[in-house]
Scaffold this active site. Sequence first.
Site, PDB file in Angstrom:
ATOM      1  N   SER A  83       0.820  -1.354  -0.027  1.00 38.77           N
ATOM      2  CA  SER A  83      -0.094   0.126   0.077  1.00 38.77           C
ATOM      3  C   SER A  83       0.864   1.326  -0.095  1.00 38.77           C
ATOM      4  O   SER A  83       0.316   2.354   0.049  1.00 38.77           O
ATOM      5  CB  SER A  83      -0.868  -0.004   1.204  1.00 38.77           C
ATOM      6  OG  SER A  83      -0.098   0.077   2.421  1.00 38.77           O
ATOM      7  N   THR A 123      -8.640   2.257  -3.837  1.00 41.21           N
ATOM      8  CA  THR A 123      -8.151   3.581  -3.522  1.00 41.21           C
ATOM      9  C   THR A 123      -8.460   4.677  -4.566  1.00 41.21           C
ATOM     10  O   THR A 123      -8.941   4.386  -5.748  1.00 41.21           O
ATOM     11  CB  THR A 123      -6.614   3.615  -3.415  1.00 41.21           C
ATOM     12  OG1 THR A 123      -6.025   5.058  -3.411  1.00 41.21           O
ATOM     13  CG2 THR A 123      -5.908   2.933  -4.516  1.00 41.21           C
ATOM     14  N   ASP A 124      -8.571   6.050  -4.207  1.00 43.49           N
ATOM     15  CA  ASP A 124      -8.959   7.082  -5.224  1.00 43.49           C
ATOM     16  C   ASP A 124      -7.689   7.368  -6.177  1.00 43.49           C
ATOM     17  O   ASP A 124      -7.543   8.009  -7.226  1.00 43.49           O
ATOM     18  CB  ASP A 124      -9.132   8.140  -4.415  1.00 43.49           C
ATOM     19  CG  ASP A 124      -8.195   9.034  -3.602  1.00 43.49           C
ATOM     20  OD1 ASP A 124      -7.280   8.221  -3.392  1.00 43.49           O
ATOM     21  OD2 ASP A 124      -8.552  10.047  -2.930  1.00 43.49           O
ATOM     22  N   GLU A 125      -6.411   6.782  -5.704  1.00 40.50           N
ATOM     23  CA  GLU A 125      -5.250   7.070  -6.516  1.00 40.50           C
ATOM     24  C   GLU A 125      -5.213   6.495  -7.822  1.00 40.50           C
ATOM     25  O   GLU A 125      -4.586   6.823  -8.731  1.00 40.50           O
ATOM     26  CB  GLU A 125      -3.810   6.422  -5.859  1.00 40.50           C
ATOM     27  CG  GLU A 125      -3.784   7.194  -4.464  1.00 40.50           C
ATOM     28  CD  GLU A 125      -2.732   6.917  -3.597  1.00 40.50           C
ATOM     29  OE1 GLU A 125      -1.510   6.814  -4.413  1.00 40.50           O
ATOM     30  OE2 GLU A 125      -2.449   6.836  -2.232  1.00 40.50           O
ATOM     31  N   TYR A 149       2.309   1.790  -7.508  1.00 40.43           N
ATOM     32  CA  TYR A 149       1.090   1.406  -6.649  1.00 40.43           C
ATOM     33  C   TYR A 149      -0.271   1.551  -7.162  1.00 40.43           C
ATOM     34  O   TYR A 149      -1.049   0.574  -7.239  1.00 40.43           O
ATOM     35  CB  TYR A 149       1.338   2.151  -5.235  1.00 40.43           C
ATOM     36  CG  TYR A 149      -0.017   2.297  -4.533  1.00 40.43           C
ATOM     37  CD1 TYR A 149      -0.636   1.093  -3.667  1.00 40.43           C
ATOM     38  CD2 TYR A 149      -0.819   3.381  -4.269  1.00 40.43           C
ATOM     39  CE1 TYR A 149      -1.814   0.960  -2.904  1.00 40.43           C
ATOM     40  CE2 TYR A 149      -2.090   3.435  -3.320  1.00 40.43           C
ATOM     41  CZ  TYR A 149      -2.417   1.808  -2.925  1.00 40.43           C
ATOM     42  OH  TYR A 149      -3.706   2.027  -2.213  1.00 40.43           O
ATOM     43  N   ALA A 151      -1.143   1.957 -10.160  1.00 40.91           N
ATOM     44  CA  ALA A 151      -1.451   1.125 -11.388  1.00 40.91           C
ATOM     45  C   ALA A 151      -1.884  -0.229 -11.046  1.00 40.91           C
ATOM     46  O   ALA A 151      -2.619  -0.870 -11.938  1.00 40.91           O
ATOM     47  CB  ALA A 151      -0.101   1.027 -12.254  1.00 40.91           C
ATOM     48  N   LYS A 153      -3.122  -1.103  -8.271  1.00 41.38           N
ATOM     49  CA  LYS A 153      -4.558  -1.137  -7.677  1.00 41.38           C
ATOM     50  C   LYS A 153      -5.538  -1.079  -8.760  1.00 41.38           C
ATOM     51  O   LYS A 153      -6.773  -1.607  -8.544  1.00 41.38           O
ATOM     52  CB  LYS A 153      -4.919   0.001  -6.710  1.00 41.38           C
ATOM     53  CG  LYS A 153      -3.977  -0.356  -5.386  1.00 41.38           C
ATOM     54  CD  LYS A 153      -4.547  -1.324  -4.567  1.00 41.38           C
ATOM     55  CE  LYS A 153      -5.888  -1.188  -4.222  1.00 41.38           C
ATOM     56  NZ  LYS A 153      -6.178  -2.441  -3.248  1.00 41.38           N
TER      57      LYS A 153
HETATM   58  P1  NAD Z   1      -1.517  -1.706   5.077  1.00 40.53           P
HETATM   59  O1  NAD Z   1      -0.222  -1.737   4.217  1.00 40.53           O
HETATM   60  O2  NAD Z   1      -1.542  -1.223   6.358  1.00 40.53           O
HETATM   61  O3  NAD Z   1      -1.834  -3.587   5.345  1.00 40.53           O
HETATM   62  C1  NAD Z   1      -1.865  -4.461   4.538  1.00 40.53           C
HETATM   63  C2  NAD Z   1      -1.908  -5.685   5.000  1.00 40.53           C
HETATM   64  O4  NAD Z   1      -2.078  -6.712   4.051  1.00 40.53           O
HETATM   65  C3  NAD Z   1      -0.904  -6.220   5.884  1.00 40.53           C
HETATM   66  O5  NAD Z   1      -1.264  -6.635   6.838  1.00 40.53           O
HETATM   67  C4  NAD Z   1      -0.109  -7.179   4.977  1.00 40.53           C
HETATM   68  O6  NAD Z   1       0.540  -8.100   6.085  1.00 40.53           O
HETATM   69  C5  NAD Z   1      -1.169  -7.578   4.160  1.00 40.53           C
HETATM   70  N1  NAD Z   1      -0.673  -8.548   3.057  1.00 40.53           N
HETATM   71  C6  NAD Z   1       0.272  -7.922   2.163  1.00 40.53           C
HETATM   72  N2  NAD Z   1       0.391  -8.716   1.166  1.00 40.53           N
HETATM   73  C7  NAD Z   1      -0.372  -9.828   1.632  1.00 40.53           C
HETATM   74  C8  NAD Z   1      -0.375 -11.135   0.631  1.00 40.53           C
HETATM   75  N3  NAD Z   1       0.256 -11.379  -0.476  1.00 40.53           N
HETATM   76  N4  NAD Z   1      -1.428 -11.884   1.405  1.00 40.53           N
HETATM   77  C9  NAD Z   1      -1.901 -11.849   2.462  1.00 40.53           C
HETATM   78  N5  NAD Z   1      -1.779 -10.874   3.147  1.00 40.53           N
HETATM   79  C10 NAD Z   1      -1.238  -9.734   2.613  1.00 40.53           C
HETATM   80  O7  NAD Z   1      -2.638  -1.337   4.034  1.00 40.53           O
HETATM   81  P2  NAD Z   1      -3.786  -0.209   4.356  1.00 40.53           P
HETATM   82  O8  NAD Z   1      -3.248   1.255   4.616  1.00 40.53           O
HETATM   83  O9  NAD Z   1      -4.544  -0.644   5.900  1.00 40.53           O
HETATM   84  O10 NAD Z   1      -4.581  -0.699   3.319  1.00 40.53           O
HETATM   85  C11 NAD Z   1      -5.757  -1.635   3.060  1.00 40.53           C
HETATM   86  C12 NAD Z   1      -6.154  -1.498   1.699  1.00 40.53           C
HETATM   87  O11 NAD Z   1      -7.044  -0.303   1.598  1.00 40.53           O
HETATM   88  C13 NAD Z   1      -5.369  -1.582   0.528  1.00 40.53           C
HETATM   89  O12 NAD Z   1      -5.905  -2.295  -0.405  1.00 40.53           O
HETATM   90  C14 NAD Z   1      -5.304  -0.260   0.215  1.00 40.53           C
HETATM   91  O13 NAD Z   1      -4.843  -0.058  -1.391  1.00 40.53           O
HETATM   92  C15 NAD Z   1      -6.522   0.511   0.586  1.00 40.53           C
HETATM   93  N6  NAD Z   1      -6.807   1.713   0.931  1.00 40.53           N
HETATM   94  C16 NAD Z   1      -5.800   2.386   1.494  1.00 40.53           C
HETATM   95  C17 NAD Z   1      -5.686   3.615   1.824  1.00 40.53           C
HETATM   96  C18 NAD Z   1      -4.772   4.279   2.980  1.00 40.53           C
HETATM   97  O14 NAD Z   1      -4.840   5.667   3.228  1.00 40.53           O
HETATM   98  N7  NAD Z   1      -4.071   3.617   3.799  1.00 40.53           N
HETATM   99  C19 NAD Z   1      -6.652   4.514   1.316  1.00 40.53           C
HETATM  100  C20 NAD Z   1      -7.572   4.147   0.169  1.00 40.53           C
HETATM  101  C21 NAD Z   1      -7.643   2.569   0.062  1.00 40.53           C
HETATM  102  P1  TYD Z   2       1.109   9.103   2.096  1.00 44.80           P
HETATM  103  O1  TYD Z   2       0.685   9.228   3.538  1.00 44.80           O
HETATM  104  O2  TYD Z   2       2.284   8.191   1.630  1.00 44.80           O
HETATM  105  O3  TYD Z   2      -0.223   8.789   1.085  1.00 44.80           O
HETATM  106  P2  TYD Z   2      -0.280   8.912  -0.690  1.00 44.80           P
HETATM  107  O4  TYD Z   2      -0.715   7.495  -0.946  1.00 44.80           O
HETATM  108  O5  TYD Z   2      -1.406   9.759  -0.700  1.00 44.80           O
HETATM  109  O6  TYD Z   2       0.952   9.312  -1.098  1.00 44.80           O
HETATM  110  O7  TYD Z   2       1.466  10.603   1.804  1.00 44.80           O
HETATM  111  C1  TYD Z   2       0.510  11.518   1.728  1.00 44.80           C
HETATM  112  C2  TYD Z   2       1.131  13.002   1.466  1.00 44.80           C
HETATM  113  O8  TYD Z   2       2.221  13.413   2.455  1.00 44.80           O
HETATM  114  C3  TYD Z   2       1.808  12.892   0.261  1.00 44.80           C
HETATM  115  O9  TYD Z   2       1.430  13.930  -0.569  1.00 44.80           O
HETATM  116  C4  TYD Z   2       3.155  12.708   0.377  1.00 44.80           C
HETATM  117  C5  TYD Z   2       3.310  13.318   1.691  1.00 44.80           C
HETATM  118  N1  TYD Z   2       4.441  13.010   2.522  1.00 44.80           N
HETATM  119  C6  TYD Z   2       5.497  13.723   3.059  1.00 44.80           C
HETATM  120  O10 TYD Z   2       5.554  14.937   2.349  1.00 44.80           O
HETATM  121  N2  TYD Z   2       6.480  13.407   3.675  1.00 44.80           N
HETATM  122  C7  TYD Z   2       6.523  12.023   3.949  1.00 44.80           C
HETATM  123  O11 TYD Z   2       7.504  11.603   4.862  1.00 44.80           O
HETATM  124  C8  TYD Z   2       5.701  11.388   3.479  1.00 44.80           C
HETATM  125  C9  TYD Z   2       5.506   9.588   3.908  1.00 44.80           C
HETATM  126  C10 TYD Z   2       4.406  11.554   2.823  1.00 44.80           C
END
Ligand code: NAD
Ligand code: TYD
Length: 334
Positions: A83, A123-125, A149, A151, A153
């Site tokens: 992620s 994700t919105d990305e 990433y 791409a 998703k």
């Molecule tokens: P994270 O990186 O914190 O957690 C990912 C989890 O997936 C981990 O526990 C990891 O061990 C597990 N994992 C990775 N590869 C694996 C595999 N091959 N088999 C089984 N488990 C595996 O991620 P997150 O931030 O909690 O994001 C979760 C989901 O939400 C993702 O699909 C991400 O694209 C989506 N998402 C995240 C955000 C954000 O802001 N973090 C926003 C929108 C969508």
């Molecule tokens: P991040 O949490 O990596 O999420 P995203 O997937 O949206 O990139 O980053 C959020 C925003 O913060 C992004 O614009 C990149 C910026 N950023 C920093 O400026 N410094 C940092 O150390 C990190 C991790 C992110």
Amino acid sequence: MKLLVTGGAGFIGSNFVHYILKKYPDYQVVNLDLLTYAGNLENLKELENNPNYKFVKGDIADFELVNNLVKDCDIIVHFAAESHVDRSILDSEEFIRTNVIGTHTLLEAAKNNGNKRFHHVSTDEVFGALKMDDPKFNEKTPYDPRSPYSASKASSDHLVRAYFHTYNLPITISNCSNNYGPYMFPEKLFPLFITNLIEDKKVPLYGDGMNVRDWLYVEDHCVAIDAIIHKGRIGETYCVGGDAEKNNKEITYKILELMGKGEDMIEFVKDRPGHDRRYAIDFSKIKNELGWEPSVSFEEGLQKTIEWYKNNEAWWKDIKSGEYAKYYEKQYGK
Ligand code: NAD
Ligand code: TYD
């Protein structure tokens, strides 16, 4: 209801498992997680003795394992992914393996077991980057991912939709904006900055700090997924956002203020290659159809998040001295 949650030991997945078992104590959750650097069983410690919760360590790309687990569930709620954008820039192989091949494996297992209900967390990305005066992303925005990433998703979203159109697999997809809150791995903006400041270290702000994200408190994301899996229309995508567009500089100043630190703690560092300028979500569809909207304001969510990291030092100190240290060396070469 029996849920197979993938990636339930990560940030959003673990918040979701806690949320769902609290709201529906009679539901059963099987959490399939590979425990990569981002997965942490500490996140789920309080559930260890809950008879309705089971952890399985394994890979979503392992068809035999996944096929057996899918047999026994009513719905797959798929969070597991690589992620972190910066890691995908350093090396994208695992992103393709887990996000694309792993999702495909799960879809095959769902199809193979009588077309199981499948919710894909995305994700919105995938929509690319907005200019400052562009309208927000919505469900009709064309895909234009710009990092390995996003791409990967985007590719997984297309596969999920293809299984709906081709095999009638009962799917839904949510494309959510940036989350923040408890259990977020301290390589991402909020937890990195908050924990650095607790340790009296500077915070690395990329480029000019003017990149904009639309921030959503993680529990509100869990509520949105709950609404979609219970009431969402099959085959549909729902955009989920926080109605809280902020640039990184604004966020940094707010964190500094709430933590009683000065702007001398900011270190402007080299920008991320291909750094998307702005993301923002129009969540009218989920609001009109399912009655969902964010309930935690940015100010409240930020306060709660800072408090959580202050109260859970052991949790993040372990991570920062271990896995994060290795990544930091690769990212900053020191
Ligand atoms: P994270 O990186 O914190 O957690 C990912 C989890 O997936 C981990 O526990 C990891 O061990 C597990 N994992 C990775 N590869 C694996 C595999 N091959 N088999 C089984 N488990 C595996 O991620 P997150 O931030 O909690 O994001 C979760 C989901 O939400 C993702 O699909 C991400 O694209 C989506 N998402 C995240 C955000 C954000 O802001 N973090 C926003 C929108 C969508
Ligand atoms: P991040 O949490 O990596 O999420 P995203 O997937 O949206 O990139 O980053 C959020 C925003 O913060 C992004 O614009 C990149 C910026 N950023 C920093 O400026 N410094 C940092 O150390 C990190 C991790 C992110």
